[in-house]
Design a protein around this motif. Structure first.
Motif, PDB file in Angstrom:
ATOM      1  N   ASP A  14       2.188  -6.872   3.131  1.00  0.00           N
ATOM      2  CA  ASP A  14       1.817  -5.640   3.812  1.00  0.00           C
ATOM      3  C   ASP A  14       1.443  -6.023   5.233  1.00  0.00           C
ATOM      4  N   SER A  15       1.302  -5.049   6.083  1.00  0.00           N
ATOM      5  CA  SER A  15       0.919  -5.329   7.469  1.00  0.00           C
ATOM      6  C   SER A  15      -0.547  -5.728   7.581  1.00  0.00           C
ATOM      7  N   SER A  16      -1.297  -5.598   6.503  1.00  0.00           N
ATOM      8  CA  SER A  16      -2.720  -5.917   6.506  1.00  0.00           C
ATOM      9  C   SER A  16      -3.095  -6.656   5.219  1.00  0.00           C
ATOM     10  N   SER A  17      -3.740  -7.785   5.347  1.00  0.00           N
ATOM     11  CA  SER A  17      -4.172  -8.525   4.157  1.00  0.00           C
ATOM     12  C   SER A  17      -5.220  -7.739   3.370  1.00  0.00           C
ATOM     13  N   GLU A  18      -5.991  -6.893   4.049  1.00  0.00           N
ATOM     14  CA  GLU A  18      -6.969  -6.062   3.359  1.00  0.00           C
ATOM     15  C   GLU A  18      -6.285  -5.074   2.432  1.00  0.00           C
ATOM     16  N   ARG A  19      -5.139  -4.562   2.841  1.00  0.00           N
ATOM     17  CA  ARG A  19      -4.390  -3.632   1.985  1.00  0.00           C
ATOM     18  C   ARG A  19      -3.881  -4.335   0.733  1.00  0.00           C
ATOM     19  N   SER A  29       0.808  -1.217   0.000  1.00  0.00           N
ATOM     20  CA  SER A  29       0.000   0.000   0.000  1.00  0.00           C
ATOM     21  C   SER A  29       0.844   1.271   0.000  1.00  0.00           C
ATOM     22  N   LYS A  51      -5.202  -6.940  -0.729  1.00  0.00           N
ATOM     23  CA  LYS A  51      -6.367  -7.180  -1.581  1.00  0.00           C
ATOM     24  C   LYS A  51      -6.756  -5.905  -2.319  1.00  0.00           C
TER      25      LYS A  51
END
Length: 80
Positions: free
Chosen positions: A52-57, A26, A59
């Motif tokens: 990334d630190s977030s799988s949502e980012r 991201s 995606k």
């Protein structure tokens, strides 16, 4: 690309297409992607190769950019 010799190196090698992968999807990867587009490169992200630190980012980044899978890459370079 910012404050680096990357563009010059790519031009010297005749590169016109980039396939990106990396950490901080991201931030760093997206920034490099946008910089490459600004310089008229054809740019793709390699599906499944981002972190990334977030799988949502991850995606989200994959959803808004051109993606290339390993299978398609193998076909393009004649390995299949």
């Amino acid at each position: 690309f910012n404050k680096t010799a990357l563009q010059e190196e790519l031009e010297n090698r005749g590169v016109d297409t980039l396939i990106l992968t990396g950490f901080a999807a991201s931030q760093c990867v997206t920034s490099t992607y946008r910089g490459a587009l600004d310089l008229d490169y054809d740019v793709f992200l390699f599906r499944g190769s981002l972190a990334d630190s977030s799988s949502e980012r991850i995606k989200f980044v994959e959803e808004i950019h051109n993606l290339l899978s390993y299978g398609v890459l193998r076909k393009l370079i004649g390995l299949v």
